[in-house]
Scaffold this motif. Structure first.
Motif, mmCIF file in Angstrom:
data_model
loop_
_atom_site.group_PDB
_atom_site.id
_atom_site.type_symbol
_atom_site.label_atom_id
_atom_site.label_comp_id
_atom_site.label_asym_id
_atom_site.label_seq_id
_atom_site.Cartn_x
_atom_site.Cartn_y
_atom_site.Cartn_z
ATOM 1 N N VAL A 155 6.240 3.864 -6.032
ATOM 2 C CA VAL A 155 7.576 3.286 -6.085
ATOM 3 C C VAL A 155 7.431 1.765 -6.019
ATOM 4 N N ALA A 156 8.528 1.039 -6.224
ATOM 5 C CA ALA A 156 8.502 -0.414 -6.145
ATOM 6 C C ALA A 156 8.375 -0.857 -4.691
ATOM 7 N N GLU A 157 7.719 -2.010 -4.498
ATOM 8 C CA GLU A 157 7.565 -2.518 -3.136
ATOM 9 C C GLU A 157 8.916 -2.817 -2.505
ATOM 10 N N GLN A 158 9.878 -3.281 -3.290
ATOM 11 C CA GLN A 158 11.213 -3.558 -2.762
ATOM 12 C C GLN A 158 11.870 -2.288 -2.240
ATOM 13 N N HIS B 257 13.498 1.033 2.574
ATOM 14 C CA HIS B 257 13.287 2.192 3.459
ATOM 15 C C HIS B 257 12.925 1.732 4.870
ATOM 16 N N VAL B 258 12.035 0.737 4.958
ATOM 17 C CA VAL B 258 11.612 0.240 6.267
ATOM 18 C C VAL B 258 12.804 -0.322 7.033
ATOM 19 N N SER B 259 13.626 -1.093 6.364
ATOM 20 C CA SER B 259 14.811 -1.672 7.011
ATOM 21 C C SER B 259 15.737 -0.581 7.533
ATOM 22 N N ARG B 260 15.943 0.450 6.741
ATOM 23 C CA ARG B 260 16.823 1.548 7.161
ATOM 24 C C ARG B 260 16.230 2.330 8.324
ATOM 25 N N ILE B 261 14.912 2.502 8.318
ATOM 26 C CA ILE B 261 14.244 3.191 9.425
ATOM 27 C C ILE B 261 14.465 2.434 10.735
ATOM 28 N N GLU C 291 0.828 -1.211 0.000
ATOM 29 C CA GLU C 291 0.000 0.000 0.000
ATOM 30 C C GLU C 291 0.859 1.257 0.000
ATOM 31 N N ILE C 292 1.972 1.214 0.729
ATOM 32 C CA ILE C 292 2.888 2.352 0.745
ATOM 33 C C ILE C 292 3.495 2.548 -0.642
ATOM 34 N N ALA C 293 3.881 1.446 -1.268
ATOM 35 C CA ALA C 293 4.459 1.518 -2.610
ATOM 36 C C ALA C 293 3.476 2.155 -3.589
ATOM 37 N N GLU C 294 2.213 1.754 -3.486
ATOM 38 C CA GLU C 294 1.193 2.320 -4.367
ATOM 39 C C GLU C 294 0.995 3.801 -4.093
ATOM 40 N N ARG C 295 0.982 4.170 -2.820
ATOM 41 C CA ARG C 295 0.788 5.573 -2.438
ATOM 42 C C ARG C 295 1.930 6.453 -2.941
#
Length: 228
Positions: free
Chosen positions: A186-189, A194-198, A179-183
């Motif tokens: 960008v690609a889901e990967q 980004h999530v991993s870095r956060i 859902e974030i990718a769609e918003r």
């Protein structure tokens, strides 16, 4: 091709709850209940013995309760089991503390079989079970009332890039990676990166703790859009 079923441990001091959830989950494809625990200490012991993927953890149990059991279970960097806390009310004051202790989400005890199975699959898949209409309100409310009792945060919001801050805000709203990718178009990967870095930058264990962090630090405001 066969896939390994999701292994579930149910920890609740009420036998009827344990047995009822066991029947519901064992009827679901790809899910297997491997054990039951009657309290927090029993849950910790059985996690060590049975290596479940997901623990359905009641909050209020005699002896060692669900919050402390969750904290101990998730304290190790090598902890593999995800915790899904069980509660009777969606605004149970202890749910917030369980999320801060490391739970990946929460589930109401009157959930349907479909909701229960969905919750187990979501958590086992590494996502946080954050329903925007309920969990966001819960986190925001108990962030406010426990403001003075917060533990020091390991990371600083200033370490995040503008895009990472935006992704963190969307995590706190309960959106999945897809859902974030769609918003963000960008690609889901890319979102996963980004999530991993956060999580690394903020010293957090998972998406649920990231959402709690977002509300606690004011990066996300409960009643309005996110504010960097």
């Amino acid at each position: 091709m066969t896939t390994t079923p999701i292994r579930v441990l149910i920890a609740d001091d009420q036998m009827m709850v344990r047995q009822g959830f066991t029947v519901l989950l064992d009827a679901e494809p790809g899910i297997e209940v491997v054990g039951q625990a009657v309290d927090g200490l029993d849950a910790l012991a059985k996690v060590a013995d049975l290596a479940p993927d997901v623990v359905l953890m009641d909050i209020r149990m005699p002896g060692l309760g669900g919050i402390e059991a969750t904290r101990r279970l998730t304290a190790s960097p090598d902890a593999a089991a995800k915790v899904l806390v069980l509660t009777t009310f969606d605004l149970d004051e202890y749910v917030y503390e369980a999320l801060r202790a490391g739970a990946s989400g929460f589930l109401l005890k009157d959930a349907s079989a479909a909701e229960l199975a969905h919750a187990v699959r979501v958590v086992a898949g590494g996502e946080a079970l954050l329903a925007p209409a309920v969990t966001k309100r819960l986190i925001a409310e108990f962030s406010r009332v426990t403001r003075s009792a917060r533990a020091p945060l390991k990371g600083r919001a200033g370490d995040l890039t503008e895009r990472e801050t935006e992704v963190l805000a969307l995590i706190a709203q309960g959106l999945s990676n897809a859902e974030i990718a769609e918003r963000l178009v960008v690609a889901e990967q890319t979102v996963k990166t980004h999530v991993s870095r956060i999580l690394v930058k903020l010293g957090l264990r998972d998406r649920t703790q990231a959402a709690v962090h977002a509300f606690e630090t004011g990066l996300v405001r409960p009643a309005g859009p996110w504010t960097p």
